[in-house]
Design a protein around this motif. Structure first.
Motif, short mmCIF file in Angstrom:
data_model
loop_
_atom_site.label_atom_id
_atom_site.label_comp_id
_atom_site.label_asym_id
_atom_site.label_seq_id
_atom_site.Cartn_x
_atom_site.Cartn_y
_atom_site.Cartn_z
N ALA A 1 16.22 -43.60 25.37
CA ALA A 1 14.91 -43.04 25.72
C ALA A 1 14.47 -42.03 24.66
N VAL A 2 15.41 -41.21 24.21
CA VAL A 2 15.08 -40.20 23.21
C VAL A 2 14.65 -40.88 21.90
N LEU A 3 15.42 -41.87 21.48
CA LEU A 3 15.09 -42.57 20.23
C LEU A 3 13.74 -43.28 20.34
N THR B 1 27.64 -43.67 20.39
CA THR B 1 27.90 -44.41 19.15
C THR B 1 27.29 -45.81 19.23
N GLN B 2 27.48 -46.45 20.38
CA GLN B 2 26.93 -47.80 20.54
C GLN B 2 25.41 -47.81 20.35
N THR B 3 24.75 -46.83 20.99
CA THR B 3 23.29 -46.81 20.92
C THR B 3 22.83 -46.54 19.48
N LYS B 4 23.55 -45.66 18.81
CA LYS B 4 23.21 -45.37 17.41
C LYS B 4 23.28 -46.66 16.58
N MET B 5 24.30 -47.46 16.85
CA MET B 5 24.48 -48.68 16.06
C MET B 5 23.48 -49.76 16.42
N GLN C 1 11.30 -42.51 22.27
CA GLN C 1 10.21 -41.53 22.31
C GLN C 1 9.84 -41.06 20.90
N LYS C 2 10.86 -40.77 20.12
CA LYS C 2 10.62 -40.30 18.75
C LYS C 2 9.92 -41.34 17.91
N GLU C 3 10.40 -42.55 18.00
CA GLU C 3 9.93 -43.59 17.09
C GLU C 3 8.59 -44.18 17.53
N PHE C 4 8.41 -44.35 18.85
CA PHE C 4 7.25 -45.13 19.30
C PHE C 4 6.23 -44.32 20.10
N GLU C 5 6.55 -43.11 20.44
CA GLU C 5 5.63 -42.25 21.16
C GLU C 5 4.92 -42.90 22.34
N PRO C 6 5.69 -43.41 23.29
CA PRO C 6 5.04 -43.87 24.52
C PRO C 6 4.43 -42.67 25.24
N SER C 7 3.47 -42.93 26.14
CA SER C 7 2.83 -41.77 26.79
C SER C 7 3.70 -41.24 27.92
N ARG C 8 4.58 -42.08 28.44
CA ARG C 8 5.42 -41.63 29.55
C ARG C 8 6.70 -42.43 29.54
N ILE C 9 7.82 -41.77 29.77
CA ILE C 9 9.09 -42.50 29.92
C ILE C 9 9.80 -42.04 31.17
N VAL C 10 10.09 -42.97 32.04
CA VAL C 10 10.96 -42.69 33.17
C VAL C 10 12.32 -43.29 32.83
N ALA C 11 13.39 -42.50 32.93
CA ALA C 11 14.72 -43.00 32.60
C ALA C 11 15.60 -42.83 33.83
N LEU C 12 16.05 -43.95 34.36
CA LEU C 12 16.74 -43.93 35.66
C LEU C 12 18.19 -44.39 35.54
N ASP C 13 19.06 -43.72 36.25
CA ASP C 13 20.46 -44.15 36.29
C ASP C 13 21.06 -43.75 37.63
#
Ligand code: SAM
Lengths: 171, 396
Positions: free
Chosen positions: B178-180, B143-147, B182-194
């Protein structure tokens, strides 16, 4: 082109292949590191944990390249091909080598897959002498669950085929 | 005491260090020598370390990314030999679950010498990890990220986001950002770390259900990542510096993996500035207390406006800071209210209890959240949550 196995193995899809002259490969030890790091990173993107996969794959491929580096060659080219089937990644290293080296590699590949490989690995680890090529190959079977085999391509060419089941790993 | 390697191409790719106070020998980086001669200074340092400690020597390999068998054998030999001549000495090898091979490989040594043990160290979690992870926080992060996304999508291009870039989202949580992105900005690569396995599992599940490919979800510790230097055009780290007790150290890592000329983008809060009408006073009181509560657990949820200083101190140029307010008018006021309800549950629930707060305090503490919720849902009410977005460029 190497000839394909006759048995109906499900097919591995080639992802990348690097060819270089043996002479230029041997000109710098750091090539082992560069090639293994570069290739590992290149094929890691669609694994569940790309960084973990790349780290492990690079370790394994580097050992294999180091073994190749330490093999007595008779010129020609080094071909390194990576292919994938499901969670298994296959490394195929093809190069020319002498008959003695061929025999040695054949015996080594058999030894490192024996039932006593754990014990062999531990004893070579605690041994005094610098690690042999055996130990480097043992590492692959003992620590990476790899399977190895050697194929004769033609008279003085060998191909080491290593299957690494690392693809499903993720933290 | 530190031994740097000098000769040939592997030069400088690893560092060995001995810390007498902690009786700890550490080796980090990538160690792939052709012969053991190249390791002489580090092996000598290990021997010296062994001679100068009593009882136990910690061998820290948490940041050892690579080590070939030539090197492994050489270090193992020194340790095994020492076990034989110094039965009084124990070796504890400290590995990290982030590096795939070390635990297993060093673990073999304990089969040879029982004086050698291996401990896998799962990074000291940030102080609030258990609250946030076990508090059913996942839906709230969504919810936070959506907002925040409604605002960030227009903010991000000013901070280096554009199509085709290589980006990393560090402390990605459940991966929505990362998903948002990717959809909006189409980077060529995304690494998502946690560093949360459950969040990553969730992120991967969502990705596979929605057939999202191209995001590399990666387990790691933001304070010591396995990612190479100078790799990313944009490194994002959202809502996370504020929950580490040492934000500067995380920022240093973000700086390291960013390409020269690339940017690091961070978002943080200043919780005491959450606001609402009506019942502004009660709301203000509660959020002031939120800030104090986090401070008690060594987290600084007031970090937002300090972003400029943190980025400057970490060596960034061209620092840009802006702030925005997420409000109940942005979308469905119910989302805003749900988020506050979740905050109340974690802050006035687990965290206050852990601090040992009185029932009376907790009652008043909860009231401010309830008033914030009412403000959000009130037909003429207004409720806000301010965020600071900041970025800096890594010098070329
Ligand atoms: C407040 S959440 C923010 C998540 C996400 N960026 C967002 O905005 O929704 C903080 C995140 O930091 C992660 N984290 C905590 N310690 C970490 C560490 N040492 N390394 C990497 N991630 C860590 C937590 O697992 C959590 O997902």
């Amino acid at each position: 082109m190497p000839t394909k196995d006759a048995n109906a193995e499900p097919s591995f899809r080639t992802m990348i292949q690097v060819d270089m002259e043996i002479a230029s490969f041997l000109s710098n030890w750091a090539h082992c590191d560069y090639i293994s790091s570069y290739l590992a990173r290149t094929i890691s993107h669609n694994r569940p944990d790309s960084v973990l996969f790349s780290n492990l794959f690079s370790s394994a491929l580097n050992e294999l390249l180091e073994v190749t580096f330490r093999t007595r060659h008779s010129g020609g080219a080094l071909e390194c091909r990576l292919s994938r089937l499901g969670e298994t990644d296959r490394i195929e290293l093809t190069f020319a080598c002498s008959r003695e080296e061929h025999t040695f590699l054949e015996a080594a590949v058999a030894r490192v897959q024996g039932a006593d490989r754990q014990a062999r690995y531990l004893s070579s680890l605690s041994g005094d002498v610098a690690p042999s090529r055996d130990m480097m190959l043992l590492e692959l079977t003992v620590n990476y669950n790899a399977t190895l085999r050697l194929e004769e391509v033609d008279d003085d060419m060998v191909k080491i085929v290593v299957d690494l089941p690392l693809g499903g790993l993720a933290n | 005491m530190t031994a740097h390697l000098s000769p040939s191409g592997i030069a400088g790719r690893f560092k060995a260090h001995f810390d007498l106070n902690n009786q700890e020998f550490s080796i980090a980086g990538s160690v792939r020598p052709q012969t053991i001669d190249e390791l002489a200074p580090s092996l000598a340092l290990l021997k010296e370390s062994i001679e100068s400690v009593r009882g136990v020597l910690y061998v820290n390999v948490r940041r050892l990314a690579q080590m070939n068998n030539t090197a492994f054998h050489a270090f193992a030999r020194v340790i095994i030999d020492a076990c034989r001549v110094r039965p009084d000495l124990r070796f504890v090898v400290v590995t990290s679950s982030v590096v795939g091979w070390t635990t297993r490989k060093f673990g073999r040594l304990s089969k040879i010498e029982p004086g050698i043990t291996v401990e896998e160290y799962d990074s000291e979690f940030y102080p609030g990890q258990s609250f946030l992870e076990e508090g059913g926080f996942i839906p709230i992060l969504r919810t936070q990220t959506k907002m925040t996304w409604r605002h960030e999508r227009s903010i991000l291009p000013r901070h280096g986001m554009r199509p085709g870039i290589v980006m990393a989202d560090i402390c990605c949580g459940i991966g929505d950002f990362a998903v948002l992105a990717q959809k909006e900005f189409e980077p060529s690569r995304i690494v998502a770390l946690d560093h949360s396995k459950s969040s990553l599992a969730y992120a991967r599940k969502v990705a596979s259900e929605f057939d999202i490919t191209g995001i590399e979800y990666t387990y790691g510790d933001a304070s010591e990542m396995l990612l190479d230097d100078d790799q990313f055009d944009l490194v994002t780290c959202r809502h996370s510096l504020q929950i580490f007790n040492r934000p500067a150290q995380i920022l240093k890592e973000l700086f390291r993996i960013c390409k020269p000329g690339g940017r690091v983008y961070i978002t943080n809060e200043k919780n005491s500035h959450c606001l609402g009408e009506p019942r502004a006073e009660s709301i203000r009181w509660t959020y002031n207390e939120v800030a104090k509560l986090f401070e008690h657990f060594d987290m600084d949820v007031e970090l937002g406006p300090k972003s400029r200083r943190y980025l400057a101190d970490a060596g960034f140029d061209d620092i840009r800071v802006e702030s925005f307010m997420v409000t109940n008018l942005d979308g469905d006021p119910k989302d805003f209210a749900d988020m506050i309800a979740a905050w109340e549950e974690v802050y006035a629930g687990d965290m206050a209890a852990k601090r040992g707060d009185s029932g009376e305090f907790i009652k008043q503490f909860r009231q401010g959240f309830k008033d914030h919720i009412s403000a959000a849902l009130h037909p003429k009410g207004y409720a806000g949550w301010p965020i600071w977005a900041a970025s800096g460029q890594k010098p070329l």
